[in-house]
Write a protein that holds these residues in place. Sequence first.
Motif, PDB file in Angstrom:
ATOM      1  N   UNK A 296       3.911  -2.098  58.208  1.00  0.00           N
ATOM      2  CA  UNK A 296       4.722  -0.848  58.943  1.00  0.00           C
ATOM      3  C   UNK A 296       3.919   0.322  58.030  1.00  0.00           C
ATOM      4  N   UNK A 297       4.164   1.713  58.715  1.00  0.00           N
ATOM      5  CA  UNK A 297       3.311   2.777  58.031  1.00  0.00           C
ATOM      6  C   UNK A 297       3.932   2.974  56.772  1.00  0.00           C
ATOM      7  N   UNK A 298       5.290   2.743  56.430  1.00  0.00           N
ATOM      8  CA  UNK A 298       5.926   3.013  55.132  1.00  0.00           C
ATOM      9  C   UNK A 298       5.890   1.545  54.356  1.00  0.00           C
ATOM     10  N   UNK A 299       5.229   0.816  54.472  1.00  0.00           N
ATOM     11  CA  UNK A 299       5.069  -0.528  53.785  1.00  0.00           C
ATOM     12  C   UNK A 299       5.077  -0.144  52.167  1.00  0.00           C
ATOM     13  N   UNK A 300       5.741  -0.990  51.516  1.00  0.00           N
ATOM     14  CA  UNK A 300       5.919  -1.057  49.963  1.00  0.00           C
ATOM     15  C   UNK A 300       5.223  -2.241  49.398  1.00  0.00           C
ATOM     16  N   UNK A 301       4.253  -2.098  48.645  1.00  0.00           N
ATOM     17  CA  UNK A 301       3.298  -3.245  48.039  1.00  0.00           C
ATOM     18  C   UNK A 301       3.612  -3.326  46.857  1.00  0.00           C
ATOM     19  N   UNK A 302       4.328  -4.291  46.403  1.00  0.00           N
ATOM     20  CA  UNK A 302       4.686  -4.637  44.856  1.00  0.00           C
ATOM     21  C   UNK A 302       3.784  -5.665  44.092  1.00  0.00           C
ATOM     22  N   UNK A 303       3.107  -5.311  43.222  1.00  0.00           N
ATOM     23  CA  UNK A 303       2.067  -6.141  42.667  1.00  0.00           C
ATOM     24  C   UNK A 303       2.627  -6.475  41.314  1.00  0.00           C
ATOM     25  N   UNK A 304       2.386  -7.814  40.982  1.00  0.00           N
ATOM     26  CA  UNK A 304       2.642  -8.417  39.569  1.00  0.00           C
ATOM     27  C   UNK A 304       1.989  -7.434  38.458  1.00  0.00           C
ATOM     28  N   UNK A 305       2.662  -7.148  37.699  1.00  0.00           N
ATOM     29  CA  UNK A 305       2.000  -6.271  36.345  1.00  0.00           C
ATOM     30  C   UNK A 305       1.874  -4.820  36.873  1.00  0.00           C
TER      31      UNK A 305
END
Length: 131
Positions: free
Chosen positions: A27-36
Motif C-alpha cells: 500500500x502507498x502508506x505501508x508501515x515497515x517495522x524492523x527489529x531494533x
Amino acid sequence: MTTLDIIKAYYAAFNRGDTDAMLDLLADDVEHHVNQAGIRRGKAAFAEFNTHMTRCYREELTDLVLFAEGDRAAAEFTVNGTYLATDEGLPEANGQTYRLPAGTFFALKDGHITRVTTYYNLTDWMAQVGA
C-alpha cells in the motif's frame, strides 16, 4: 489474489532481488517495522531501505513457512546471507556469511500489504559476523 498469494509473491520477489515487484504489493502508506529500529512509513522509505540492504547484504530466504487468516499473515524462514559492506553502527563487513532464523508479520487491506513487521535475533547475527 488471496492473502497467501500476495505473501508468496512478496517473498518470491525478495529472493529474486526484485524491489519493484515488492513495491507493487505494498500500500502507498505501508508501515515497515524492523527489529531494533523505528518505523518506516510509505513506499519511498521502503524502497530506500531495500537499496541500503542490497548494498550491505546479499540474502536468500529458505525454509519458508507461511500462515494466513483473513487480512493477516505470518512467515517463518531462515535468512542465508553475506555481509557485503559495512552497515553504520555494526561490525566491519568482509564477506562474512550468516544463517539466521527470522519471522515477519503482515497486515493487508484491499489486496495490498499495509504493514511489514520483521523480527530476528540481532545478537545471534552479531556473533555470526564476528562482533
